[in-house]
Motif scaffolding. Structure first.
Motif, PDB file in Angstrom:
ATOM      1  N   MET A  52      77.413  35.561  44.902  1.00  0.00           N
ATOM      2  CA  MET A  52      76.009  35.275  44.606  1.00  0.00           C
ATOM      3  C   MET A  52      75.060  35.832  45.663  1.00  0.00           C
ATOM      4  O   MET A  52      73.885  35.481  45.693  1.00  0.00           O
ATOM      5  CB  MET A  52      75.814  33.768  44.457  1.00  0.00           C
ATOM      6  N   SER A  53      75.559  36.712  46.535  1.00  0.00           N
ATOM      7  CA  SER A  53      74.700  37.322  47.549  1.00  0.00           C
ATOM      8  C   SER A  53      73.624  38.160  46.871  1.00  0.00           C
ATOM      9  O   SER A  53      73.908  38.907  45.940  1.00  0.00           O
ATOM     10  CB  SER A  53      75.519  38.231  48.478  1.00  0.00           C
ATOM     11  N   GLY A  54      72.400  38.034  47.353  1.00  0.00           N
ATOM     12  CA  GLY A  54      71.299  38.794  46.793  1.00  0.00           C
ATOM     13  C   GLY A  54      71.306  40.241  47.245  1.00  0.00           C
ATOM     14  O   GLY A  54      71.955  40.606  48.228  1.00  0.00           O
ATOM     15  N   ARG A  75      66.998  33.591  52.792  1.00  0.00           N
ATOM     16  CA  ARG A  75      66.760  33.107  54.159  1.00  0.00           C
ATOM     17  C   ARG A  75      67.978  32.353  54.670  1.00  0.00           C
ATOM     18  O   ARG A  75      67.890  31.225  55.152  1.00  0.00           O
ATOM     19  CB  ARG A  75      65.498  32.251  54.214  1.00  0.00           C
ATOM     20  N   LEU A  76      69.134  33.001  54.575  1.00  0.00           N
ATOM     21  CA  LEU A  76      70.406  32.345  54.824  1.00  0.00           C
ATOM     22  C   LEU A  76      71.282  33.181  55.756  1.00  0.00           C
ATOM     23  O   LEU A  76      71.354  34.402  55.620  1.00  0.00           O
ATOM     24  CB  LEU A  76      71.119  32.167  53.477  1.00  0.00           C
ATOM     25  N   THR A  93      86.260  33.524  50.288  1.00  0.00           N
ATOM     26  CA  THR A  93      85.473  33.743  49.075  1.00  0.00           C
ATOM     27  C   THR A  93      84.887  32.442  48.541  1.00  0.00           C
ATOM     28  O   THR A  93      83.812  32.442  47.955  1.00  0.00           O
ATOM     29  CB  THR A  93      86.311  34.416  47.977  1.00  0.00           C
ATOM     30  N   VAL A  94      85.577  31.338  48.764  1.00  0.00           N
ATOM     31  CA  VAL A  94      85.101  30.050  48.272  1.00  0.00           C
ATOM     32  C   VAL A  94      83.919  29.547  49.102  1.00  0.00           C
ATOM     33  O   VAL A  94      82.947  29.014  48.558  1.00  0.00           O
ATOM     34  CB  VAL A  94      86.243  29.008  48.268  1.00  0.00           C
ATOM     35  N   PHE A  95      83.967  29.730  50.424  1.00  0.00           N
ATOM     36  CA  PHE A  95      82.921  29.222  51.315  1.00  0.00           C
ATOM     37  C   PHE A  95      81.520  29.710  50.926  1.00  0.00           C
ATOM     38  O   PHE A  95      80.610  28.889  50.735  1.00  0.00           O
ATOM     39  CB  PHE A  95      83.256  29.572  52.769  1.00  0.00           C
ATOM     40  N   TYR A 100      76.029  28.790  48.385  1.00  0.00           N
ATOM     41  CA  TYR A 100      75.001  29.158  47.413  1.00  0.00           C
ATOM     42  C   TYR A 100      74.828  28.068  46.349  1.00  0.00           C
ATOM     43  O   TYR A 100      73.708  27.771  45.943  1.00  0.00           O
ATOM     44  CB  TYR A 100      75.343  30.496  46.733  1.00  0.00           C
ATOM     45  N   GLN A 101      75.916  27.482  45.878  1.00  0.00           N
ATOM     46  CA  GLN A 101      75.809  26.426  44.872  1.00  0.00           C
ATOM     47  C   GLN A 101      75.083  25.214  45.415  1.00  0.00           C
ATOM     48  O   GLN A 101      74.343  24.554  44.691  1.00  0.00           O
ATOM     49  CB  GLN A 101      77.206  26.040  44.379  1.00  0.00           C
TER      50      GLN A 101
END
Length: 104
Positions: A52-54, A75-76, A93-95, A100-101
């Motif tokens: 989900m990275s922008g 802003r992360l 990959t889960v972290f 994001y969730q």
């Protein structure tokens, strides 16, 4: 890096250096799925290419499972510090997905 090369008002890197480091410099040589490579970081050029990275996110993973990711759009900054050898977990990959969730 997240603040464009300055911290507490002191410039550490020029804006051009930050842009070159966090922008794809290799086209599709690194990946043809929307990931690129800047001067030091893997870059995200297409939403969905790295979870989900922008678009504009950048970072890198370590050999034993650690990872670092900056997503300016959200802003992360994410840092996962683990040292597993062999690294047989999916924690890397889960972290980011869980982070994001939790935010959306």
């Amino acid at each position: 890096m997240r603040r464009g090369g300055s911290i507490e008002g002191t410039r550490v890197l020029s804006p051009l250096s930050v842009k070159l480091m966090s922008t794809n410099q290799v086209g599709t040589l690194h990946s043809s799925t929307g990931l690129g490579f800047g001067l030091g970081f893997e870059t995200v050029d297409r939403f969905g290419a790295n979870g989900m990275s922008g678009v504009g996110a950048f970072g890198w993973g370590g050999a034993y499972g650690s990872m670092y990711r900056v997503d300016p759009e959200s802003r992360l900054v994410m840092v996962l510090m683990i040292q597993l050898i062999p690294n047989a977990t999916d924690l890397g990959t889960v972290f980011p997905s869980l982070v994001y969730q939790a935010l959306r």
